[in-house]
Each structure stands twice: as structure tokens, then as C-alpha cells.
Design a protein around this motif. Sequence first.
Motif, short mmCIF file in Angstrom:
data_model
loop_
_atom_site.label_atom_id
_atom_site.label_comp_id
_atom_site.label_asym_id
_atom_site.label_seq_id
_atom_site.Cartn_x
_atom_site.Cartn_y
_atom_site.Cartn_z
N SER A 1 2.35 1.78 -3.39
CA SER A 1 1.32 2.25 -4.34
C SER A 1 1.01 3.72 -4.12
O SER A 1 0.87 4.50 -5.07
CB SER A 1 0.03 1.44 -4.17
OG SER A 1 0.31 0.08 -4.24
N ASP A 2 0.89 4.11 -2.84
CA ASP A 2 0.62 5.52 -2.52
C ASP A 2 1.71 6.43 -3.07
O ASP A 2 1.43 7.49 -3.63
CB ASP A 2 0.53 5.72 -1.00
CG ASP A 2 -0.79 5.21 -0.43
OD1 ASP A 2 -1.70 4.97 -1.24
OD2 ASP A 2 -0.89 5.05 0.79
N TYR A 3 2.96 6.00 -2.89
CA TYR A 3 4.07 6.84 -3.37
C TYR A 3 4.10 6.92 -4.88
O TYR A 3 4.45 7.96 -5.44
CB TYR A 3 5.40 6.34 -2.80
CG TYR A 3 5.72 7.01 -1.49
CD1 TYR A 3 6.41 8.22 -1.46
CD2 TYR A 3 5.26 6.49 -0.30
CE1 TYR A 3 6.65 8.86 -0.27
CE2 TYR A 3 5.49 7.13 0.89
CZ TYR A 3 6.19 8.32 0.91
OH TYR A 3 6.42 8.96 2.09
N SER B 1 0.83 -1.21 0.00
CA SER B 1 0.00 0.00 0.00
C SER B 1 0.86 1.25 0.00
O SER B 1 0.58 2.21 -0.73
CB SER B 1 -0.91 0.02 1.24
OG SER B 1 -1.76 -1.09 1.22
N ILE B 2 1.91 1.26 0.83
CA ILE B 2 2.77 2.44 0.91
C ILE B 2 3.40 2.71 -0.45
O ILE B 2 3.40 3.85 -0.93
CB ILE B 2 3.87 2.23 1.98
CG1 ILE B 2 3.25 2.27 3.38
CG2 ILE B 2 4.96 3.30 1.86
CD1 ILE B 2 4.21 1.88 4.49
#
Lengths: 334, 377
Positions: free
Chosen positions: B252-254, B249-250
Motif C-alpha cells: 500500500s505504501d508503495y 502495508s508495504i
Amino acid sequence: MNWRPRLADGTAPVLIVLVVLLVTLAFVGPTFSEPAGYLALLKRAAPLVILAVGQYFVIVSGGFDLSVGSLVTAAVVIAARLSDGADANTGWVIALLLGFGLLVGLVNGLITTRLLVPSFIVTLGMLLVLDGAVFLWTDGAPRGALAPSFRVFGRGGFGQVPWSVLILLGVVVAAAWFMRSGTGRTLVALGDNENAVRLAGGAVHRLRVLAFVLSGLLAALAAILLAGFAGVSAQVGQGLEFRAITAVVLGGVVLGGGRGSVVAAAAGALSLEALFTLLNLIGVSGALESAVQGVILIAAVAAAAHGKQLRRTHEQEVVRPGRGGAARADGVHQ
Amino acid sequence: MAALLALTGCTSDLPNAEPAAADKTDKTSEFFNQAEYDRQLKFRTATPVGPDGKPWEQMLDPELADTAKYAKPGGKHHLCFSNAAVNNPWRQVGWKTMQQEVKLHPEITKFTVLDAEGKDDKQISDLQSLAGRGCSALIVSPNTTATLTPAVEAACATGVPVIVFDRGVQTKCPVTYIHPIGGFAFGADGAEFLKEKVPAGGKVLALRILPGVDVLEQRWAAADKIFAGSGVKVVGVEFTGGDAAKTKSIVSDYLQREGKIDGVWMDAGATAVAAVEAFQDAGVPVPPFVGEDQQDFLRTWAADKLTAVAPTYPTYQWRTPVIAALRILEGQQVPKEWVLPQPKITQVQDYVEQDMPPLHYAMCGCESMPGYPGPWR
């Protein structure tokens, strides 16, 4: 006919929070100007929303299910070992996992109702038992691998739409429908006043067991999606039980049961995930996540208690206790 | 609610919390130590003393110490081991390797092991209990450095030769302290790789497991230092908690926030595959990657032809304490501080083992042991 969508008590505030978060996301994250961004968010949130729906059944009927986090871990570790990277195994492994979730829920439910152990303790015990069993079985390092066809449900999609989003929609619609049935309504009543339900001829024990079984089953489903999303890990379920409870409480469901809607619980989970995504996008450290979660948990329960007190005062003032008045008080003070 | 959130926002300057990523590279970590950093970086190119191809018997820049007073001729040794824990895959692989090492030596007639299960208090009582069991030599893998120091001192005082490995203690009383080069070298291996592979101005995402653990802090402190003196831009430093879903998730967020990520640095490789998948699922090429020697990462690296490097904290160090104990009991010299080589993997095909578990550590030095791969599966 003037049909209006009927929202259950306490659904409106969390929907407003959710909409605000989603709109903010559109301003902050460039990809949230297209549906793909929201679909990715839904895909990521799906396991938590499904867990929250399961947790809702237990909480609204007056219990707690703390075992879902370690149930998720156990299911993922079992899946990796049994699937062993072979596509041929996918079908029966999924069936077995759902059966495992069902069984854990059944045990939780039976011990709670037959041995009269509070659900908080039963499921805490189950958490420890599953944690220990997973550790014993794996020696601390999961073995095996997940077959590509197993991972499709959490990783792949039907065209643009991820499978997990479709599964999520199915779960939420089924849960909302169930809660409008007679059994669903009795489940809420059970959390409100067990004796009343018993005197009215409701099968109290059977209903409680049903709530735990649903929670276990949905936890196994969440495990399948999580394993698909991110692969094998022995940490996958850590803290998920508290996250699910926070989501349910954020959805305005009252701890101790008797009040709250399943759609609101699902919206609470989605809001929580949207909030974490937003915090990350604006550059707030991930380390704050648990602090934020703690604040939400306390604030939401405090708001609910405050609302309840005001509701009582309000009911006394208008003399005529009515659902409409109660719902309004709820809406104002969330 | 907004006010409450702002309130929690004010607590972000807790000692371990990371401030916003952008100004991160301007400060030096409190865990940074220039002298130790220089020493470790120098060790990387030092020529080891010891047999070729057996890095677990090699030593870097050794200062040998006499052990004649511990000599116990005639064999029949009772080896004792106080283990901090076996609660992660790294310790699992190491522990299995150590058990096989013990089997290689018939002169060890008894091997007593107490597992502290990751608890300081348990290890302190384990050490007390071992004191009364007639050990010929005592191996200690301390759970934490400061808390276990007095207990190790007490063990030394019984006259049994004490061998410490992995994490250290703050006393010179053990006969030898065995460890690979260290965290600074580990962190630097990855950061130097990205400095070379990522074009100037490229965006690097740093993923860490958790704050406050000195070994991991050292890895990041070294990387932070190297990134600060390079053209790459560290766009984020995030804690994953070792959780694959969170890692994915991290990342993907970045990818959403920055549009493009040109390199990923990690302080440990357990979630490296999840991070790689975030790029693959987003349909973008995987940038240069720093992982570790877990098989799942090595397999992904080989299969998808990644540009990657794998610094290692070699599990073969679990063989060395047994070897050291026997040398001490034979009266042979051992180094006071036994620094083992700490290789990094650059040629992945040499280390991929398709049928080992996903979290098996390739640098176990166990392939040539009898019975391999049985016990490690």
C-alpha cells in the motif's frame, strides 16, 4: 464557565510528536493531502492502537502483558479453522474469539494475583503456552479460511470510513471515559502505591484481574481486525507485544505504573505507525524498523526516568509538592 | 529524538540491510555466483532422465555412482531420517508426503525419525543417536549447511549409506545429495516473466522474506541480475518477514509513493495473496505477479484471472530420498548429485485444488498417492 479540554499528565508531548509526524506525512506522501490517506493510516494502525490501549491498562496498574502477540496469532488461527470460509459462522466465531481473549486475560490475572507470580513471568509463560499450542494444533500450517463477512471489519468500510476506524474510535472513547471513572483512577493509583489503595479499601486483586481481562479482550478484538486486514497467517502476532509496549511507553506511560493517560498511549501507537509509514515513504529500509523501535523504547523510558528525577528535585525546591509542577516538568523533559 | 533516529540511520550499512532502493540494481549481490547461475539456468531446459510424469524419480544430467558395496539383499530395511524441522508449511507438506512414500514400500520394516526442531545442536545429537540404532540407510535434511557438515561426516564414517536432501552439506561423503535445481533458477523464472510482461520503464516492487538465508539470497541475486539487464525499474526491495499484514502495508505504501506499480516479484509466495489484496483494496488493477505454488495464491490467481507465474521449490523432493535409499540398498546406481526438475506453474487451472488448505503446496507430487488427500488436509 471556562471549560478547557483537560489533558492528563504527559499527554501533550506525544500529541506534539504525532502532529509533527502527520504534518510531515502530508508533505512527503501525495495521498496524505486528502482525508483518504489518513483514514488508510488509521485503518492500518487500528489493531496496534487497540492493543496499546489494552496494554496501557496492565502497565499503568504496575504489570506487563507479554502474551498479547501470541494471543493475536492464536485467535487468528482459531478463527480461520472455525470460520472455514462460511459466512454463517461469522457471528459465533467472533463471540468465541472475544470470549477466548477474555479467558486468557482472566487466567493471566488470576495467576498474577492468587499465585503471586510476577505478571512479567505469567504472561511470558502464557506467550510460550499459546505459541506451543498453536503449533501443536496447526502443525505449523494454519488451515481453513476466513469468511468474507468476517474480514469486513478489518478490510471493508462504511462508505469512505473503514469499520476498523469506527471500532478504534469506540474503543478509545470508552477507554478514556473508563479512566475518568472511579475504577479507572483507582487502577492508576494501584500502579503508584498498591498499599495505599488496599488501605483505602480498594479491591486490589479484582482491579488487577480486570486490567488483564481488558487487555486480553482488546487483543482478541485486534486479532479480528488484523485477520480481516491481511488474512490468515501464523506469523500475524509476532512481536506485537513489544510493539504495543513501545507504543505505550512512547505515550509517556511510566513502566511500573501509576502515571500516564490512555489517550497518550493510543497516540503513542498511532505515532509509531505513522513513523513507520513515513520511514517507508522516504525510502528508509524496513529492516530498520526494529532498530528504530528499540531506540524509541530506550529513549522514552530514559526520558521518563530523567523527568521523574527532575520532578523530585523540582518538588523539593518549591517545597510544595503539587501536580501542576510535576506535570510541567514532565512536559519539558519528554 | 531526531538525533537518535539519525544515529540509527547511520547503521544502515550493516551487511544485510538494504540501501535505498534506487541504487540497488547497480551492485551484484555477494551471493551471486556466475558459474552456478549459468549451470542452474541450463538445467531448466535440460531433458530429465527418468519416468515421464514422475518428476520425483527424474534426474538432470546425472553422473551415476556405484552403490554395490551398500547392497543389502532380502529387504527388511530400517530406514532412519534426521529431519531439520517441520516448522513451516513447506516442510509440513513435504514431511507428510515422505511418510506416505515410506508406506508405499513394504520392504521398509522400520522408519525411525528424529526431528531437530530447527536447532543445529539438536540435530548433531540426533545424528549421533541414530548412529547406534542399526539403520540400514540414513536420510538427512540438514538444518544448516556448515554446522552440520562434521556431524554428517561422522555419520558417513559409520559405513551406513547417507542420503542428504534439500539443503546441502560441505562434504562429498554422502552417497547422494538430492535437491531441485536451485535458488538462481527459481529467482530467474519470476524475473524473466516480469521482464516479458512489464513494459519498458515499468515499476517493479521486489518483496523478500528476510536477508541472509542462502537459498533466498540466491533467488534475489538471480532476479536482481535479470532486472538489471532489462527495461524495468526496481522501485523497491523490501523484507516482509513472512508477515501478511506487513506485506499488505508495504505494498500500500508503495502504491501511494509511486502512484503505480507495474509488477511484483516475490522470493516466496506465502504472503502473495496479501500483496494482491493491497492492489484490490486500493481499487487498482493487479499487475503481473510472481507467487509460488501455495493453494491460496493459485486460487486467487484463478478466481481473479491474474497475469502471474508460480516458480516452485517442489515438495515432491521429499519422496526422492526414500526412493534413493531403496535403490542404494538394492545396489542400483544413483547419481552422486541428484538434481530434480523444478517446474514453474503457468497454467493455473491444472493445479488449483479448492478443498486443500490455503498453504498446501501444489507441487507435492502426492495427488496419485493412496490416501490422498486425507493426510495433507
